[in-house]
Design a protein around this motif. Sequence first.
Motif, PDB file in Angstrom:
ATOM      1  N   ASP B  91      47.002  84.829  49.536  1.00  0.00           N
ATOM      2  CA  ASP B  91      46.717  83.390  49.491  1.00  0.00           C
ATOM      3  C   ASP B  91      45.450  83.058  48.702  1.00  0.00           C
ATOM      4  O   ASP B  91      44.576  82.324  49.150  1.00  0.00           O
ATOM      5  CB  ASP B  91      46.714  82.750  50.899  1.00  0.00           C
ATOM      6  N   GLY B  92      45.387  83.610  47.500  1.00  0.00           N
ATOM      7  CA  GLY B  92      44.303  83.252  46.596  1.00  0.00           C
ATOM      8  C   GLY B  92      42.935  83.797  46.975  1.00  0.00           C
ATOM      9  O   GLY B  92      41.930  83.434  46.391  1.00  0.00           O
ATOM     10  N   LYS B  93      42.899  84.672  47.952  1.00  0.00           N
ATOM     11  CA  LYS B  93      41.605  85.227  48.381  1.00  0.00           C
ATOM     12  C   LYS B  93      41.644  86.748  48.250  1.00  0.00           C
ATOM     13  O   LYS B  93      42.693  87.368  48.347  1.00  0.00           O
ATOM     14  CB  LYS B  93      41.353  84.896  49.856  1.00  0.00           C
ATOM     15  N   VAL B  94      40.477  87.321  48.047  1.00  0.00           N
ATOM     16  CA  VAL B  94      40.347  88.771  48.091  1.00  0.00           C
ATOM     17  C   VAL B  94      39.435  89.087  49.259  1.00  0.00           C
ATOM     18  O   VAL B  94      38.350  88.509  49.371  1.00  0.00           O
ATOM     19  CB  VAL B  94      39.707  89.319  46.798  1.00  0.00           C
ATOM     20  N   ARG B  95      39.884  89.965  50.124  1.00  0.00           N
ATOM     21  CA  ARG B  95      39.037  90.300  51.274  1.00  0.00           C
ATOM     22  C   ARG B  95      38.683  91.778  51.213  1.00  0.00           C
ATOM     23  O   ARG B  95      39.557  92.612  51.022  1.00  0.00           O
ATOM     24  CB  ARG B  95      39.780  90.012  52.578  1.00  0.00           C
ATOM     25  N   ILE B  96      37.399  92.069  51.370  1.00  0.00           N
ATOM     26  CA  ILE B  96      37.020  93.475  51.433  1.00  0.00           C
ATOM     27  C   ILE B  96      36.193  93.733  52.685  1.00  0.00           C
ATOM     28  O   ILE B  96      35.361  92.937  53.081  1.00  0.00           O
ATOM     29  CB  ILE B  96      36.242  93.942  50.177  1.00  0.00           C
ATOM     30  N   ASP B  97      36.528  94.854  53.329  1.00  0.00           N
ATOM     31  CA  ASP B  97      35.719  95.291  54.463  1.00  0.00           C
ATOM     32  C   ASP B  97      34.682  96.239  53.914  1.00  0.00           C
ATOM     33  O   ASP B  97      35.016  97.199  53.226  1.00  0.00           O
ATOM     34  CB  ASP B  97      36.579  96.052  55.467  1.00  0.00           C
ATOM     35  N   VAL B  98      33.435  95.971  54.218  1.00  0.00           N
ATOM     36  CA  VAL B  98      32.398  96.866  53.719  1.00  0.00           C
ATOM     37  C   VAL B  98      31.576  97.425  54.869  1.00  0.00           C
ATOM     38  O   VAL B  98      31.491  96.832  55.943  1.00  0.00           O
ATOM     39  CB  VAL B  98      31.441  96.158  52.733  1.00  0.00           C
ATOM     40  N   LYS B  99      31.024  98.598  54.584  1.00  0.00           N
ATOM     41  CA  LYS B  99      30.117  99.205  55.542  1.00  0.00           C
ATOM     42  C   LYS B  99      28.778  99.354  54.836  1.00  0.00           C
ATOM     43  O   LYS B  99      28.686  99.998  53.786  1.00  0.00           O
ATOM     44  CB  LYS B  99      30.650 100.576  55.946  1.00  0.00           C
ATOM     45  N   ILE B 100      27.752  98.738  55.391  1.00  0.00           N
ATOM     46  CA  ILE B 100      26.438  98.792  54.770  1.00  0.00           C
ATOM     47  C   ILE B 100      25.619  99.858  55.478  1.00  0.00           C
ATOM     48  O   ILE B 100      25.335  99.746  56.669  1.00  0.00           O
ATOM     49  CB  ILE B 100      25.719  97.438  54.882  1.00  0.00           C
ATOM     50  N   LEU B 101      25.279 100.898  54.741  1.00  0.00           N
ATOM     51  CA  LEU B 101      24.472 101.951  55.358  1.00  0.00           C
ATOM     52  C   LEU B 101      23.024 101.482  55.414  1.00  0.00           C
ATOM     53  O   LEU B 101      22.565 100.752  54.547  1.00  0.00           O
ATOM     54  CB  LEU B 101      24.582 103.240  54.546  1.00  0.00           C
TER      55      LEU B 101
END
Lengths: 768, 563
Positions: B91-101
């Motif tokens: 739906d027109g979005k990009v989702r990314i799960d990130v892990k910040i060390l």
Amino acid sequence: MKKPKFIPEYKDIPSERQKMPELPIEERKLNFKEVELGFTEEMALKEAARCLSCRRCIGCGLCLAECDPKAIVYDQEPERLLLEGDALIYTGDGKIYNPDRDSALGYVTCTNVITSYEFERLISPTGPFGGYLLRPSDGEIPQSIAFIQCIGSRNEAIGAEFCSVTCCRRSLLQAKRARQLRGDVNVTIFHKGLRPVGKDGEILLEEIAKSDWVELIEEEVKEVSEGEGGSLKVRFGDGGERKFDLVVLAVGIWAQGEFRKYAKAAGGSVNRFGFVECNLERLMSEESGVAFAGAACGPALPEFSIVGAMAAACLHLAPGAQEKFRSLSGESVVIYGCAYGLNSAGVDESLVKSLETNGFKFGGFYSYLCHKDGRKALAQGLEEAAHIVILGCRKGSHEALFESILNLEQGSIAIVDAKEINGNPLEAVKRALDLSQIPKSKEKPPLSVSIIGGGISGLAAAKGLLRNDLEVHLIEKSADIGRGLRLAAANEGIEQQKVDAFIDSVTSHPNIKLYKNAHLLSYRKDGSKCILSLESDGGEVTLESGAVLVATGSGRFDPAQAGYSESSNVLTQDDFAELLNGGEVKAKHIIMIQCIGARDGQHRYCSRFCCRQALQNALTYKANVEDGRVTIIHKGLRLYGFEEILLGEALDKGIEFVSAEGKVDISGEGPLRVKARSKNEELELEGDMVVLSVAHDNTAIHTMLAEKTGIHIDDLGFIETPEASDPFRTSEDGIFVCGFARKPMVAEEAFLDGLAAATVVIRRLRAG
Amino acid sequence: MNKTDQKRLVIVIGGGIAGLQAALEVASSGSDVALVEESPFLGGLFFKEESLTVGNMPALCFASKLINQVLSHPRIRVLTNTKVERIRSGDGKVRIDVKILPSRVNSECTSCGECLLVCPIKPYDSYNEGLMLRTAIDFAGPRSFGGTYNIEKETPACQERCPAHIDIRRYVGLIATGRYEEAIKVIRERNPFPAVCGRICPHPCESVCNRGRQDEPVAIDALKRFVSEYEIAMRKAGKFVPPKPKKDRKIKVAVVGAGPAGLTVAHDLALEGFRVTVFEAAPVPGGMMHLGIPEYRLPRDILMSDVEYIRDLGVEIKLNTPLTREFTVDDIFKQGYKAVFLGIGAYKGLKLRVPGEDEYEGFLDCIEFLKRVNLGDKTKPGNKVIVIGGGNSAIDSARTALRLGCDEVTILYRRSRKEMPANPWEVEAAEHEGVKIHYLAAPVKILGKNGRVTGMVCTKMRLGKLDASGRRRPIPIEGSEFEVEADLIIPAISQQPDLSFLPENHGFEISRWNSFLVDEATMATNREGVYAGGDAVTGPATVIKAIQVGHVAANSIREYLSK
Ligand SMILES: Cc1cc2nc3c(=O)[nH]c(=O)nc-3n(C[C@H](O)[C@H](O)[C@H](O)COP(=O)(O)OP(=O)(O)OC[C@H]3O[C@@H](n4cnc5c(N)ncnc54)[C@H](O)[C@@H]3O)c2cc1C
Ligand code: SF4
Ligand code: SF4
């Protein structure tokens, strides 16, 4: 950590590695008893004690004790986050090939065998030796350095049949720098045909090749081994052997595993080496939310990474106008001093303070103005300021920086370099103020662009501008918009339909006007408007736009100038391509001659597209005429990146290559005879068709443009872009250039160049 | 980033010059930008380089200019030390799960640099390609803008290199102080096959061990073997308390193939409380560890003790139960299993493609040969044996043949010793035991009589001159053909997964090497609920790599089934 070999440490730790006890050899027949017998407890204890327990931070607390603001948090935990974006641009780096898998190169065992990236750090002022050329094993000055090219590139055996593009150029430049650092160093480059990418690459190569301190050896290196005192023995070719003080392996760039993941997310794919497919076909198709730039699409020069990034950005710019900048509306000129900059140049602070008596306001000294506290102070002083002057900072780069931090209009900040003060700060400040005038509120340029040239880069630029709601005038000298793109696409084997669909999406856009069979009559600049008048199909017109983008593309050198007369069986690659497209070629032996009008005294650059085109044509021909023979006469092939694959295919299909220099004669009736002179022999070939790879040459058009608009032409005959880090800006304000008009490139590059130029033009016009 | 209103956000991944430039362009058009970089610092590869330029500016300076601009741009949010774990779009979005060390240095830092002077711990400076040392608290970037500080606390070289990421430093330290039981527990955190790996792991950890730059690396692998034997002895004496699986989740998971990849998945999921059944084609468990690796390197009681450990967790291993065209992945789902892991290894030997192949008896692919021997057929297969190939399985075949009493065993390899992919210590052992190795020779034709192999025509090879592509191909030397006698020929070139068990409409994405295509971050195939790993994905690799992907797959399956 790559090289445990460099730093000798822990000299005082005793005890040797325990030897694994083994089954005696006589007892190994006719049974499957275990050969290795394992450590006893005593051995295990001894062996385990050998571990250095080398670790990263041990939490000793020393740094926190020293840290005034107590900024160190040892037990910080990782954090997880979900980012939701409207688009994604992927620009991951490739990975440096690790040469330790080929033990013959000695990389693991010999301290003085290093990679080109290590060499880069070795000679860097911020590297281990503070910018001196010393070798790692003993800090001695090397007298002789060998570069070995194509390590991890162009190597079928390890599945890397691609050229890493940057390595030859890097080695040539590194050789030059080494010589600058040490006037007596000698360099040998072992290579498989050097490919000095870049507009000035051939000139660089020529310069290096004829230096008496350089030797180029086109042989394969067999083995590098360590001799006495850390010197290195290099065995090469059939029995060659040389000694060096330092050996540099020019390592290639490989794909990162994650490229695949992102390619997939974008609905694309990776090629067989794991790089994202960014070919012309993909570029023309409707973009998905993910764009790629940098090494993800294949190894490339930094300049190209920048262009790729700008092109990717073009697809994802925010709609509408750019933010408003704040203009300073106070009364006084406020002066700041960077204590760091002033002190390190030995300028007395009181000298700067004395300016207060001249009616300036004094904002204060800060040890780094660009750092947090300094920035805060600057922000606080804005109310009163009509203009800000910073003394002791970096002129030329930091004005824009401060302006962008503080969101100020261009010209609001002036910088005086510490060196300029020269005992007289008042003079220096006045001069700086004179130079940086806040632009009087100008009229806004119209949000429209005239593009000269409807080829690959012109169309791509138009596409980029249109999708960002600008108006476009597309000016084409012929009747046929997109011919260049169609030709290139045909060479790449892309369906005609797809190309037409793309061209149509541009030319039928409501915001574009087309001018065919057009030629330029005059140009002038009126305030912020660029005014072109031209004659075209529709008669004489005058166009007003905010900017002009020159995208006149590539022209062809006339082979007659080099003494070739074209005939039904002596033709150019372009004509040959059309012939192949159109059907039958009867000739049984095709002789191709590369570099006609390229890499010679007159045209010192490599045209970039011709080797690829020759191979593509040769392969198409071979696919049609199975028993046909193709011989390609070349002066060293220039195939970059994945073009190497074509070369592999060509060799597999039995296409012959002859490396020859000098001019080629064509004579005789009946079968054509081609004489070529290679280094040590005269060759005569007989064929029934000669195909000439003629170089790029568009001087006539460039000269015309220069005369009409005032833009400059550079030494190589391309349109000059004086600001190196702004590759699309010409010497005339308001006129930009992209594609082949600024340097040689291949089709995909030209496409990206157009998009990237669009980004730059949009930024410029929206900023006003 | 001023997040005052709902604005556009563009995510830029990669903090090299391309990423920096893209971020700047997009941000200056008025979008918000999140710039995500995995390493602690911005700049990327070109930030190391001065020779290559952008225009006339050294790449390093150019990068530094861009970093300055990016760090000070109000609309760019910089996320360094940040790993992307998942991307999804729709739906027109990009989702990314990130892990910040954690960088362990917070924004109060004023860049004074005092910490760099006192830190006593000095790892290699990777920015300087390991040519010098830095401190455990590290700094990079243009100082004028604060740059970035970062404390690296995690991983020593050996652990970083180990595919399964075993905390080597810890277990070696424990052994040094005699705490063997704790040591084996540390290993078992990451490796369910300590006894096996203690013997046959190619131990890449040792090749980077820092002790190696002083004299020789720590014998990490042999130490693992030592404590694994300690554990076995304890188990025999009944003094060992096995770990307790979590509460039964009553969810069934199927694993196909009882090799190290499959058994690792089974092990992990069993501990998590899943009910795991392993379907195995062979009459023995262990995969290549049993069918390929010869006993003289890995005694079977040792292997079985690691397998028993996994069985004791409640894993059921159904031997002699292959997946076939009649018993398919779909059938497994029909039996109520909620997820499937395919760890079917790589068993199909590649063809030599010379005339006479497949025509005579006495021509046996190395996997076939080793399997036969390993399943108990210890009869002498011939007198004169030729093995073709230069990898570890060629060496294993040759040494096995020798042990079966064959008189003469020769390895034929078409390149020279330096290109040989087998571990050097294995090659040495083979030569020591009497295997002859013929370099730069390739088969031309298989000879035979009365349906049996009698020998082979070979040709000597040389490496050709550089051709236009700058390559040297092995070229047969004309007229150098020679004949060798043989009554057994064992090609050991390479293997691919044998996918003949898949029905026509299997629906899996398959690579051109006949292996399963998966998402490397999760090991998920393109079919929902089906995962794959080990040699079936990578082609012939190692046990420890199979274990590593086993962990990844088990973790994804757990997440998948917890939804
Ligand atoms: C001769 C030889 C020597 C080796 N030496 C070493 C070494 O010293 N060190 C090292 O680390 N690695 C070594 N390896 C490699 C190592 O054994 C493999 O990389 C590892 O076993 C791969 O694990 P896996 O679980 O992916 O596959 P495998 O171990 O191959 O297991 C796959 C299992 O799936 C089963 N299977 C296949 N098809 C089906 C089906 N249709 N239905 C049900 N079950 C099926 C097979 O029978 C097998 O049990 C060696 C390999 C060989 C061949
Ligand atoms: S606590 Fe600070 S000083 Fe001590 S090791 Fe860690 S980073 Fe270095
Ligand atoms: S000495 Fe070797 S085994 Fe010990 S922690 Fe360092 S790298 Fe690991």
